[in-house]
Design a protein around this motif. Sequence first.
Motif, PDB file in Angstrom:
ATOM      1  N   VAL A   1      69.377  18.089  96.623  1.00 50.08           N
ATOM      2  CA  VAL A   1      69.414  18.621  97.853  1.00 50.08           C
ATOM      3  C   VAL A   1      69.826  20.074  98.033  1.00 50.08           C
ATOM      4  CG1 VAL A   1      69.745  18.620 100.403  1.00 50.08           C
ATOM      5  CG2 VAL A   1      69.479  16.501  98.935  1.00 50.08           C
ATOM      6  N   GLY A   2      69.193  21.087  98.418  1.00 51.19           N
ATOM      7  CA  GLY A   2      69.561  22.576  98.371  1.00 51.19           C
ATOM      8  C   GLY A   2      68.224  23.309  98.460  1.00 51.19           C
ATOM      9  N   GLN A   3      68.620  24.603  98.682  1.00 54.18           N
ATOM     10  CA  GLN A   3      67.521  25.642  98.775  1.00 54.18           C
ATOM     11  C   GLN A   3      68.185  26.933  98.536  1.00 54.18           C
ATOM     12  OE1 GLN A   3      65.132  25.748 102.340  1.00 54.18           O
ATOM     13  NE2 GLN A   3      63.854  26.980 101.454  1.00 54.18           N
ATOM     14  N   THR A   4      67.500  27.851  97.720  1.00 52.54           N
ATOM     15  CA  THR A   4      67.804  29.131  97.477  1.00 52.54           C
ATOM     16  C   THR A   4      66.641  30.116  98.194  1.00 52.54           C
ATOM     17  OG1 THR A   4      68.415  30.763  95.599  1.00 52.54           O
ATOM     18  CG2 THR A   4      66.449  29.587  95.427  1.00 52.54           C
ATOM     19  N   ALA A   5      67.033  31.200  98.434  1.00 49.70           N
ATOM     20  CA  ALA A   5      66.206  32.097  99.226  1.00 49.70           C
ATOM     21  C   ALA A   5      65.013  32.671  98.438  1.00 49.70           C
ATOM     22  CB  ALA A   5      67.136  33.489  99.547  1.00 49.70           C
ATOM     23  N   THR A   6      63.895  32.687  99.104  1.00 50.14           N
ATOM     24  CA  THR A   6      62.578  33.300  98.525  1.00 50.14           C
ATOM     25  C   THR A   6      62.271  34.517  99.084  1.00 50.14           C
ATOM     26  OG1 THR A   6      61.283  32.053 100.296  1.00 50.14           O
ATOM     27  CG2 THR A   6      62.044  30.968  98.142  1.00 50.14           C
ATOM     28  N   PHE A   7      61.565  35.168  98.391  1.00 48.49           N
ATOM     29  CA  PHE A   7      61.014  36.525  98.615  1.00 48.49           C
ATOM     30  C   PHE A   7      59.490  36.680  98.542  1.00 48.49           C
ATOM     31  CE2 PHE A   7      65.494  36.632  97.409  1.00 48.49           C
ATOM     32  CZ  PHE A   7      66.088  37.709  98.546  1.00 48.49           C
ATOM     33  N   GLU A   8      58.868  37.256  99.385  1.00 50.25           N
ATOM     34  CA  GLU A   8      57.376  37.497  99.427  1.00 50.25           C
ATOM     35  C   GLU A   8      57.154  38.525  98.193  1.00 50.25           C
ATOM     36  OE1 GLU A   8      53.618  38.232 102.297  1.00 50.25           O
ATOM     37  OE2 GLU A   8      55.647  38.140 103.461  1.00 50.25           O
ATOM     38  N   ILE A   9      55.898  38.252  97.581  1.00 51.16           N
ATOM     39  CA  ILE A   9      55.404  39.087  96.248  1.00 51.16           C
ATOM     40  C   ILE A   9      53.881  39.363  96.441  1.00 51.16           C
ATOM     41  CG2 ILE A   9      54.874  38.847  93.711  1.00 51.16           C
ATOM     42  CD1 ILE A   9      57.669  39.403  93.882  1.00 51.16           C
ATOM     43  N   LYS A  10      53.510  40.191  96.199  1.00 49.09           N
ATOM     44  CA  LYS A  10      51.815  40.647  96.127  1.00 49.09           C
ATOM     45  C   LYS A  10      51.911  41.304  94.985  1.00 49.09           C
ATOM     46  CE  LYS A  10      51.961  44.387  99.438  1.00 49.09           C
ATOM     47  NZ  LYS A  10      51.161  44.682 100.764  1.00 49.09           N
ATOM     48  N   ILE A  11      50.562  41.307  94.390  1.00 45.88           N
ATOM     49  CA  ILE A  11      50.376  42.110  93.223  1.00 45.88           C
ATOM     50  C   ILE A  11      49.074  43.239  93.666  1.00 45.88           C
ATOM     51  CG2 ILE A  11      49.365  42.208  90.888  1.00 45.88           C
ATOM     52  CD1 ILE A  11      50.460  39.335  90.728  1.00 45.88           C
ATOM     53  N   LYS A  12      49.364  44.444  93.400  1.00 45.40           N
ATOM     54  CA  LYS A  12      48.262  45.284  93.793  1.00 45.40           C
ATOM     55  C   LYS A  12      48.145  46.313  92.508  1.00 45.40           C
ATOM     56  CE  LYS A  12      47.089  48.734  97.172  1.00 45.40           C
ATOM     57  NZ  LYS A  12      47.531  49.412  98.182  1.00 45.40           N
ATOM     58  N   ASP A  13      46.709  46.472  92.111  1.00 46.77           N
ATOM     59  CA  ASP A  13      46.420  46.936  90.994  1.00 46.77           C
ATOM     60  C   ASP A  13      47.383  46.636  89.749  1.00 46.77           C
ATOM     61  OD1 ASP A  13      44.232  48.313  92.404  1.00 46.77           O
ATOM     62  OD2 ASP A  13      45.625  49.669  93.064  1.00 46.77           O
ATOM     63  N   GLY A  14      47.689  45.484  89.496  1.00 41.46           N
ATOM     64  CA  GLY A  14      48.572  45.054  88.399  1.00 41.46           C
ATOM     65  C   GLY A  14      50.055  45.595  88.467  1.00 41.46           C
ATOM     66  N   ILE A  15      50.317  45.815  89.799  1.00 40.51           N
ATOM     67  CA  ILE A  15      51.672  46.374  90.016  1.00 40.51           C
ATOM     68  C   ILE A  15      52.393  45.218  91.015  1.00 40.51           C
ATOM     69  CG2 ILE A  15      53.546  47.876  90.735  1.00 40.51           C
ATOM     70  CD1 ILE A  15      51.985  49.042  88.473  1.00 40.51           C
ATOM     71  N   VAL A  16      53.465  44.660  90.405  1.00 38.20           N
ATOM     72  CA  VAL A  16      54.160  43.738  91.314  1.00 38.20           C
ATOM     73  C   VAL A  16      54.884  44.180  92.394  1.00 38.20           C
ATOM     74  CG1 VAL A  16      55.729  41.632  91.129  1.00 38.20           C
ATOM     75  CG2 VAL A  16      54.127  42.234  89.302  1.00 38.20           C
ATOM     76  N   LEU A  17      54.814  44.157  93.632  1.00 40.06           N
ATOM     77  CA  LEU A  17      55.533  44.347  94.894  1.00 40.06           C
ATOM     78  C   LEU A  17      56.188  43.233  95.421  1.00 40.06           C
ATOM     79  CD1 LEU A  17      52.586  46.227  96.311  1.00 40.06           C
ATOM     80  CD2 LEU A  17      54.391  47.481  94.850  1.00 40.06           C
TER      81      LEU A  17
ATOM     82  N   LEU B   1      62.767  34.538  93.863  1.00 41.80           N
ATOM     83  CA  LEU B   1      63.791  33.689  94.168  1.00 41.80           C
ATOM     84  C   LEU B   1      65.257  34.447  93.989  1.00 41.80           C
ATOM     85  CD1 LEU B   1      63.223  30.168  92.621  1.00 41.80           C
ATOM     86  CD2 LEU B   1      62.637  31.018  94.894  1.00 41.80           C
ATOM     87  N   GLU B   2      66.277  34.326  94.882  1.00 39.15           N
ATOM     88  CA  GLU B   2      67.403  34.769  94.543  1.00 39.15           C
ATOM     89  C   GLU B   2      67.910  33.891  93.440  1.00 39.15           C
ATOM     90  OE1 GLU B   2      72.006  35.200  96.554  1.00 39.15           O
ATOM     91  OE2 GLU B   2      70.403  34.139  97.697  1.00 39.15           O
ATOM     92  N   ASP B   3      68.566  34.662  92.428  1.00 35.91           N
ATOM     93  CA  ASP B   3      69.013  34.251  91.185  1.00 35.91           C
ATOM     94  C   ASP B   3      70.244  33.494  91.144  1.00 35.91           C
ATOM     95  OD1 ASP B   3      68.583  33.865  88.371  1.00 35.91           O
ATOM     96  OD2 ASP B   3      69.815  35.711  87.842  1.00 35.91           O
ATOM     97  N   LYS B   4      69.948  32.359  92.079  1.00 42.75           N
ATOM     98  CA  LYS B   4      71.261  31.368  92.142  1.00 42.75           C
ATOM     99  C   LYS B   4      70.725  29.998  92.380  1.00 42.75           C
ATOM    100  CE  LYS B   4      73.907  32.988  95.684  1.00 42.75           C
ATOM    101  NZ  LYS B   4      74.886  33.502  96.436  1.00 42.75           N
ATOM    102  N   CYS B   5      71.151  29.333  91.907  1.00 42.11           N
ATOM    103  CA  CYS B   5      70.871  27.905  92.016  1.00 42.11           C
ATOM    104  C   CYS B   5      71.768  27.382  93.115  1.00 42.11           C
ATOM    105  CB  CYS B   5      71.154  26.880  90.772  1.00 42.11           C
ATOM    106  SG  CYS B   5      70.649  25.252  90.833  1.00 42.11           S
TER     107      CYS B   5
END
Length: 106
Positions: free
Chosen positions: A87-103, A45-49
């Motif tokens: 009420v409100g929303q913060t930006a999200t970002f897609e994540i995946k894990i490959k061979d133990g590495i976070v992308l 998530l964007e680090d902003k409430c």
Amino acid sequence: MNVQAKTWVSIGPLTEIPRQGARCVKNGDMSIAVFRTSQDQVFALEDKCPHKNGPLSQGIVHDGCVTCPLHNWVISLETGTAQGADVGQTATFEIKIKDGIVLLAL
């Protein structure tokens, strides 16, 4: 048709993100909080409430959510949406894990 390709950025091993905690990464002027749940699910998530821009990365991770340390707003890690009566929303970002590495998708 204008389709933007995702750029996947390696942010390091899953083990470097504390369980029920977060690690921050920078993308230009934006700070992105990457959270790890007790079940090793990872969210970004964007680090902003959405309330008063509090640093979500410093909040408490619980039940698929993070509680902002400033005013106790509860934000869904999956959707970035404020829970309950807030009420409100913060930006999200897609994540995946490959061979133990976070992308992270930027």
